[in-house]
Design a protein around this motif. Structure first.
Motif, PDB file in Angstrom:
ATOM      1  N   VAL A   1      -9.413   4.792  -1.479  1.00 45.03           N
ATOM      2  CA  VAL A   1      -8.475   5.902  -1.320  1.00 45.03           C
ATOM      3  C   VAL A   1      -8.804   6.619  -0.020  1.00 45.03           C
ATOM      4  N   ALA A   2      -7.772   7.225   0.581  1.00 45.11           N
ATOM      5  CA  ALA A   2      -7.978   7.977   1.821  1.00 45.11           C
ATOM      6  C   ALA A   2      -6.879   9.023   1.948  1.00 45.11           C
TER       7      ALA A   2
ATOM      8  N   ILE B   1     -12.232   7.020   4.351  1.00 44.86           N
ATOM      9  CA  ILE B   1     -11.836   6.056   3.319  1.00 44.86           C
ATOM     10  C   ILE B   1     -12.956   5.973   2.293  1.00 44.86           C
ATOM     11  N   GLU B   2     -12.652   6.286   1.034  1.00 43.74           N
ATOM     12  CA  GLU B   2     -13.652   6.226  -0.035  1.00 43.74           C
ATOM     13  C   GLU B   2     -13.439   4.973  -0.875  1.00 43.74           C
TER      14      GLU B   2
ATOM     15  N   GLY C   1      -2.189  11.395   0.224  1.00 46.89           N
ATOM     16  CA  GLY C   1      -3.253  10.406   0.166  1.00 46.89           C
ATOM     17  C   GLY C   1      -2.676   9.036  -0.088  1.00 46.89           C
ATOM     18  N   VAL C   2      -3.523   8.042   0.038  1.00 47.71           N
ATOM     19  CA  VAL C   2      -3.096   6.669  -0.154  1.00 47.71           C
ATOM     20  C   VAL C   2      -4.163   5.916  -0.929  1.00 47.71           C
ATOM     21  N   ARG C   3      -3.728   4.957  -1.731  1.00 44.71           N
ATOM     22  CA  ARG C   3      -4.626   4.073  -2.477  1.00 44.71           C
ATOM     23  C   ARG C   3      -4.382   2.656  -1.969  1.00 44.71           C
ATOM     24  N   MET C   4      -5.471   1.914  -1.709  1.00 41.16           N
ATOM     25  CA  MET C   4      -5.359   0.535  -1.231  1.00 41.16           C
ATOM     26  C   MET C   4      -6.214  -0.372  -2.094  1.00 41.16           C
ATOM     27  N   SER C   5      -5.735  -1.581  -2.337  1.00 40.20           N
ATOM     28  CA  SER C   5      -6.498  -2.597  -3.056  1.00 40.20           C
ATOM     29  C   SER C   5      -6.392  -3.888  -2.258  1.00 40.20           C
ATOM     30  N   CYS C   6      -7.547  -4.381  -1.771  1.00 41.64           N
ATOM     31  CA  CYS C   6      -7.557  -5.548  -0.885  1.00 41.64           C
ATOM     32  C   CYS C   6      -8.494  -6.620  -1.429  1.00 41.64           C
TER      33      CYS C   6
END
Length: 128
Positions: free
Chosen positions: A65-66, A52-53, A91-96
């Motif tokens: 992103v991962a 996970i970057e 890939g996936v993008r996450m915003s938490c």
């Protein structure tokens, strides 16, 4: 040098015993880790994600992103979605946001414990 003085040339605060682990040290799947933009956190393959970057830290959220290592992706508690990278891998993008406790792929819990100006603290552990 007197017995109460520190060694010459030492600067900066002493590390605190309760500091989060440095980035990258979550291979066993449970950690509380301090990250900055560009840091990469390795999680177990069983979580369905590659490393996970951290791509951005704002006052409200940590963006990551991962690559996907499993056949699908699901997230609850943070915004995110899958996509395909330019090299053809998924890939996936996450915003938490701070205080958000997301469940990723029904097996990983990701919580943003604290957001600072240039760093954030993440807690990663098995879901359930």
């Amino acid at each position: 040098m007197s017995p109460t003085e520190g060694p010459p040339g030492r600067s900066g605060p002493a590390p605190a015993a309760s500091e989060p682990a440095p980035a990258g040290l979550c291979a066993d799947g449970t950690c509380e880790i301090k990250v900055s933009v560009g840091d990469v956190v390795t999680v177990p393959d069983t979580y369905g994600l590659g490393p996970i970057e951290v791509t951005a830290i704002t006052g409200e959220a940590v963006e990551m992103v991962a690559p996907l290592t499993g056949s699908g992706f699901s997230i609850a508690g943070c915004s995110g979605g899958g996509g395909v990278s330019s090299d053809g891998g998924g890939g996936v993008r996450m915003s938490c946001g701070q205080g958000a406790a997301a469940t990723v792929n029904d097996v990983m819990r990701l919580e943003v414990v604290k957001i600072g100006e240039t760093a954030a603290v993440l807690r990663i552990e098995p879901a359930g």
